[in-house]
Design a protein around this motif. Structure first.
Motif, PDB file in Angstrom:
ATOM      1  N   ASP A   4       0.840  -1.200   0.000  1.00 20.42           N
ATOM      2  CA  ASP A   4       0.000   0.000   0.000  1.00 20.42           C
ATOM      3  C   ASP A   4       0.880   1.258   0.000  1.00 20.42           C
ATOM      4  O   ASP A   4       0.635   2.203  -0.766  1.00 20.42           O
ATOM      5  CB  ASP A   4      -0.876  -0.050   1.267  1.00 20.42           C
ATOM      6  CG  ASP A   4      -1.996   0.972   1.255  1.00 20.42           C
ATOM      7  OD1 ASP A   4      -2.522   1.270   0.170  1.00 20.42           O
ATOM      8  OD2 ASP A   4      -2.355   1.461   2.346  1.00 20.42           O
ATOM      9  N   LEU A   5       1.918   1.251   0.822  1.00 21.39           N
ATOM     10  CA  LEU A   5       2.845   2.390   0.882  1.00 21.39           C
ATOM     11  C   LEU A   5       3.630   2.518  -0.423  1.00 21.39           C
ATOM     12  O   LEU A   5       3.762   3.608  -0.988  1.00 21.39           O
ATOM     13  CB  LEU A   5       3.813   2.212   2.061  1.00 21.39           C
ATOM     14  CG  LEU A   5       4.906   3.270   2.216  1.00 21.39           C
ATOM     15  CD1 LEU A   5       4.306   4.618   2.614  1.00 21.39           C
ATOM     16  CD2 LEU A   5       5.944   2.839   3.266  1.00 21.39           C
ATOM     17  N   LYS A  61       1.913   4.066  -3.323  1.00 18.75           N
ATOM     18  CA  LYS A  61       1.814   5.529  -3.245  1.00 18.75           C
ATOM     19  C   LYS A  61       3.161   6.211  -3.499  1.00 18.75           C
ATOM     20  O   LYS A  61       3.220   7.313  -4.027  1.00 18.75           O
ATOM     21  CB  LYS A  61       1.316   5.951  -1.860  1.00 18.75           C
ATOM     22  CG  LYS A  61      -0.153   5.602  -1.595  1.00 18.75           C
ATOM     23  CD  LYS A  61      -0.579   6.055  -0.205  1.00 18.75           C
ATOM     24  CE  LYS A  61      -2.080   5.881   0.006  1.00 18.75           C
ATOM     25  NZ  LYS A  61      -2.506   4.463   0.046  1.00 18.75           N
ATOM     26  N   ASP A  62       4.256   5.559  -3.109  1.00 16.68           N
ATOM     27  CA  ASP A  62       5.560   6.235  -3.097  1.00 16.68           C
ATOM     28  C   ASP A  62       6.440   5.956  -4.313  1.00 16.68           C
ATOM     29  O   ASP A  62       7.398   6.687  -4.569  1.00 16.68           O
ATOM     30  CB  ASP A  62       6.353   5.831  -1.839  1.00 16.68           C
ATOM     31  CG  ASP A  62       6.003   6.702  -0.645  1.00 16.68           C
ATOM     32  OD1 ASP A  62       4.995   7.447  -0.747  1.00 16.68           O
ATOM     33  OD2 ASP A  62       6.714   6.645   0.362  1.00 16.68           O
ATOM     34  N   ASP A  76      13.025   6.050  -7.714  1.00 16.95           N
ATOM     35  CA  ASP A  76      12.507   5.704  -6.380  1.00 16.95           C
ATOM     36  C   ASP A  76      12.917   4.294  -5.964  1.00 16.95           C
ATOM     37  O   ASP A  76      12.530   3.831  -4.885  1.00 16.95           O
ATOM     38  CB  ASP A  76      10.974   5.817  -6.368  1.00 16.95           C
ATOM     39  CG  ASP A  76      10.492   7.214  -6.730  1.00 16.95           C
ATOM     40  OD1 ASP A  76      11.138   8.190  -6.299  1.00 16.95           O
ATOM     41  OD2 ASP A  76       9.481   7.318  -7.455  1.00 16.95           O
ATOM     42  N   TYR A 103       1.824   7.911   4.081  1.00 13.15           N
ATOM     43  CA  TYR A 103       0.429   7.554   4.296  1.00 13.15           C
ATOM     44  C   TYR A 103       0.132   6.147   3.811  1.00 13.15           C
ATOM     45  O   TYR A 103       0.710   5.671   2.843  1.00 13.15           O
ATOM     46  CB  TYR A 103      -0.478   8.554   3.574  1.00 13.15           C
ATOM     47  CG  TYR A 103      -0.367   9.930   4.165  1.00 13.15           C
ATOM     48  CD1 TYR A 103      -1.138  10.282   5.273  1.00 13.15           C
ATOM     49  CD2 TYR A 103       0.552  10.856   3.667  1.00 13.15           C
ATOM     50  CE1 TYR A 103      -1.016  11.535   5.853  1.00 13.15           C
ATOM     51  CE2 TYR A 103       0.670  12.118   4.246  1.00 13.15           C
ATOM     52  CZ  TYR A 103      -0.112  12.453   5.336  1.00 13.15           C
ATOM     53  OH  TYR A 103       0.013  13.679   5.915  1.00 13.15           O
ATOM     54  N   THR A 104      -0.795   5.491   4.507  1.00  7.21           N
ATOM     55  CA  THR A 104      -1.339   4.220   4.025  1.00  7.21           C
ATOM     56  C   THR A 104      -2.859   4.343   4.109  1.00  7.21           C
ATOM     57  O   THR A 104      -3.376   5.406   4.439  1.00  7.21           O
ATOM     58  CB  THR A 104      -0.894   3.034   4.903  1.00  7.21           C
ATOM     59  OG1 THR A 104      -1.459   3.208   6.206  1.00  7.21           O
ATOM     60  CG2 THR A 104       0.615   2.943   4.995  1.00  7.21           C
ATOM     61  N   SER A 105      -3.531   3.231   3.842  1.00  5.29           N
ATOM     62  CA  SER A 105      -4.994   3.245   3.893  1.00  5.29           C
ATOM     63  C   SER A 105      -5.531   3.117   5.313  1.00  5.29           C
ATOM     64  O   SER A 105      -6.736   2.986   5.504  1.00  5.29           O
ATOM     65  CB  SER A 105      -5.553   2.088   3.062  1.00  5.29           C
ATOM     66  OG  SER A 105      -4.934   2.044   1.808  1.00  5.29           O
TER      67      SER A 105
END
Lengths: 476, 476
Positions: A122-123, A126-127, A133, B34-36
């Protein structure tokens, strides 16, 4: 005194009842304690200090390979856990569910992390955007929860401490490289720091991690001949990346999925230390991991000069970087010797009026009980040398024991004979079929511990051409 | 490049919108992610590394006072939480409840620890029997959960990291001594290591910890004039001991209740560092807590010898024990300067072809931006000296700011004027009545931060004789 008597009472012999011996040692060495929380254990100071030493040393080795530490939430929303099919099937039956926050029912229930693959994904989703990266080489130290029905201190507990590394890479090759690198970090750590020899190999499909493409493992042999899985390193390929949509723009401007790994070690390592090195007098800690490496025990401590000399020796040891302390309690020397042995401090130093007259003191090894009369002027140097010898010889003894307990089975009769009569690893070929793996477990309770690399022969169970040389064993 | 532009974009000015400035800094310095998981934060490498340094240094200071680390379960059965009346009333409204384990509903629901007083009491009730078992001076590093409605990174989060010390003593005097000792350990740590000046004092009954007899606190002043409670130390007397039946046989053979304390610091300290030291260019880390103390930035890095010289300087710094690194990315020097400032590294060293010709390099302070041309041969020595100066001057500046923002109110008009117009602490006498404390909060939103010791006057609110000199403030 009653209390003294109680402590020095002999523990159950490990050859009479290994399980009871283990329970006795854990309790009498004060590694764990109990609370009203069923299935969860307390790490008391002596137990936690071992974990601190494991953590600090592993963390140092991780960071040397470029690992960065992070901390992610302990909760995983149910929808997130459900995203990777194999993974949720593996873990859902054994998680704890939070359904209420404060006075309100949650809109979506959350589990307490059994492992954090889904959160890291999940992280990362997003990243991670560009090849710039990558790689991500993150690790976290935390506790995880698995709702086990039967529990044993350190080996199987509803909550345990561990580290979990989670990485993302631009290519499959890089991911495989990291998977193998971490397996080797683990193996070296066990052999060098915990003096525990390991077998390295790959898990069969039946035994691999839920959601992994390949799981590598290190397996250690306990004194009772059972195997303990001591660390695992997983290559996920791009399975999780596809489930979570973790894509990056590569140098060639193509959008690609990352390749991921994860790897973990837990407080069950403390169980391994106990079961590999312990004896009928209690715990035996390898010097490198021992929170106290040497205890100085004054003999006739009220006699003039004895306590001063004990303090002087203690100070000399500490100045040389040895983790030492003086046992200045009002117990008898005999009690203190038994206490040191129970707690597994690798060495004690005895010093009394007669030793002082001669300018000497006595070093006693915990592992072999050998005694060495040394000049007090050289005590720190001699103690440091002896700790090195103890570390080295503990590993050699454990390795000799392990090697003497690996049996090669050429056919199924030999296999069953070994399973029945020879506690240890069984080295035997296997065709690669689940049916034979299940048959072997049904017939012998042995599970495949890991597959070694190379070689060709026939399956020990069905006689068809073998694909793998497997180490089998009865396991914790 | 677009990405470069994005990073060096100026953040919101802290004097225009302090809350937005804080959010910008936390995000752009990559401290959190951030995560969910709603209301829970991710500690990214830059944020977690600060916590590691805080933890390691505090842990060292704890152990020097005899503290031993342990680890207790994260779950607390409801019946255990309910044992001490004030305590459960304080925490029950904000805990997360686990109701299912695996596929089954639990017979008794359990909360995820919001704090572990009840578990330590449960353990102590089992382990403490005699004066020989005292004192117990245990601490644990873990995460705790409080189901907050509004959250902010580091300051207020549903899960945060902390340490919680829990002790048991034979006498009330010993417990009071430990309570004050730990408050002073905390205060010294903030002032010496984080360069944050604090006010020490005691909480009013309204503000004290649920179940405590007395709560001591250290309060720090943020740049916007608001107070941040930064560490608390509680004396429980024998209240928990009576609720949990923790008794011991003393030397006089009498059965007595133990006296207990607890004390904690959390990851909100990272918020304090940001809000005390940060500026409009981003984070400013005091050297002692900074994961990276110095970044070496090559100017014209493709010119011959520049990268070699940068590496040489980096190696010299590291050899001197300075946490240094080279920024060898393919960004422009200007980008790298802005990046170093955003991330708050206390110092950068610039080195280019012209510097090399002169055998020099340039040290630039993050806090004041002052530049120092130094001989490269002495760079490690000069850098070490400068880091000491930065640490010292950051504290002095923060202290001067804090002192300039403590206003003394002689009467209620002055108090209200200060509350409206002078962000900072208000020093004012108080009669000790809850009514006035509530009135002051209703009129001004100020809460009592802590009571100082000594002095006598009249209450700033009701005019009756005062019992306490109180520091008041608007708080996080």
């Amino acid at each position: 005194m009653a209390q003294e008597k109680k402590l020095v009472e002999s523990i159950t012999s490990r050859d009479v009842d290994f399980a009871q011996w283990y329970t006795d040692v854990v309790k009498k060495a004060e590694l764990t304690g109990y609370t009203s929380v069923k299935g969860c254990m307390v790490f008391k100071p002596a137990g936690y200090a071992i974990w601190e030493n494991i953590r600090n040393e592993l963390d140092r080795r991780f960071k040397a390979t470029g690992v960065e530490n992070v901390y992610l939430p302990m909760f995983i929303p149910e929808s997130l856990l459900n995203k990777e099919k194999d993974h949720v099937e593996g873990f859902a039956p054994e998680v704890a569910w939070v359904t209420h926050g404060g006075l309100n029912e949650l809109q979506e229930r959350m589990c307490v992390r059994p492992t954090s693959e889904t959160l890291f994904c999940d992280l990362y989703a997003k990243d991670i955007h560009s090849y710039r990266d990558l790689p991500k080489v993150y690790n976290q130290w935390c506790s995880v929860v698995r709702w086990e029905k039967t529990t044993r201190p350190f080996l199987r507990s509803r909550e345990f401490l561990w580290q979990e590394g989670h990485t993302a890479h631009a290519t499959a090759e890089e991911a495989e490289e990291r998977t193998e690198l971490m397996l080797n970090v683990y193996a070296d750590f066990l052999e060098d720091f915990l003096a525990i020899p390991v077998v390295r190999g790959r898990k069969t499909d039946k035994e691999k991690f839920a959601g992994a493409e390949a799981t590598y493992t290190i397996e250690a042999l306990m004194h009772d001949g059972k195997a303990l899985q001591s660390g695992t390193s997983h290559n996920f390929g791009d399975g999780f990346a596809r489930a979570f949509g973790i894509q990056f723009a590569d140098k060639d401007n193509q959008l690609k999925y990352v390749h991921q790994t994860s790897w973990g070690m837990t407080t069950r390592l403390i169980g391994a230390i106990i079961m590999v090195h312990g004896d009928d007098s209690g715990l035996v800690l390898p010097p490198k991991v021992a929170p106290t490496q040497c205890v100085v025990i004054p003999i006739r401590q009220k006699a003039e000069g004895v306590m001063d000399k004990a303090d002087e020796i203690n100070a000399a040891l500490k100045a040389a970087g040895i983790r030492a302390k003086v046992d200045d309690t009002d117990r008898s020397p005999g009690y203190k010797f038994a206490d040191q042995e129970m707690r597994g401090f690798p060495m004690r130093i005895e010093v009394g009026p007669k030793d002082i007259e001669r300018g000497e003191c006595v070093l006693v090894r915990r592992d072999t009980r050998e005694k060495y009369q040394v000049k007090t002027d050289n005590v720190a140097e001699e103690a440091a040398k002896l700790l090195d010898v103890i570390q080295k010889e503990m590993f050699e003894r454990a390795k000799a024991f392990r090697d003497a307990h690996i049996y090669t089975a050429e056919n199924y009769d030999e296999f069953k004979d070994a399973a029945d009569n020879k506690p240890g690893f069984i080295r035997a070929y296997w065709c690669g079929e689940l049916a034979c793996e299940d048959q072997i477990k049904a017939d012998t309770t042995c599970t495949s511990r890991c597959m070694a690399f190379g070689d060709d022969s026939v399956c020990v169970c069905c006689g068809k051409p073998a694909k793998k040389l497997v180490y089998w064993g009865k396991a914790y």
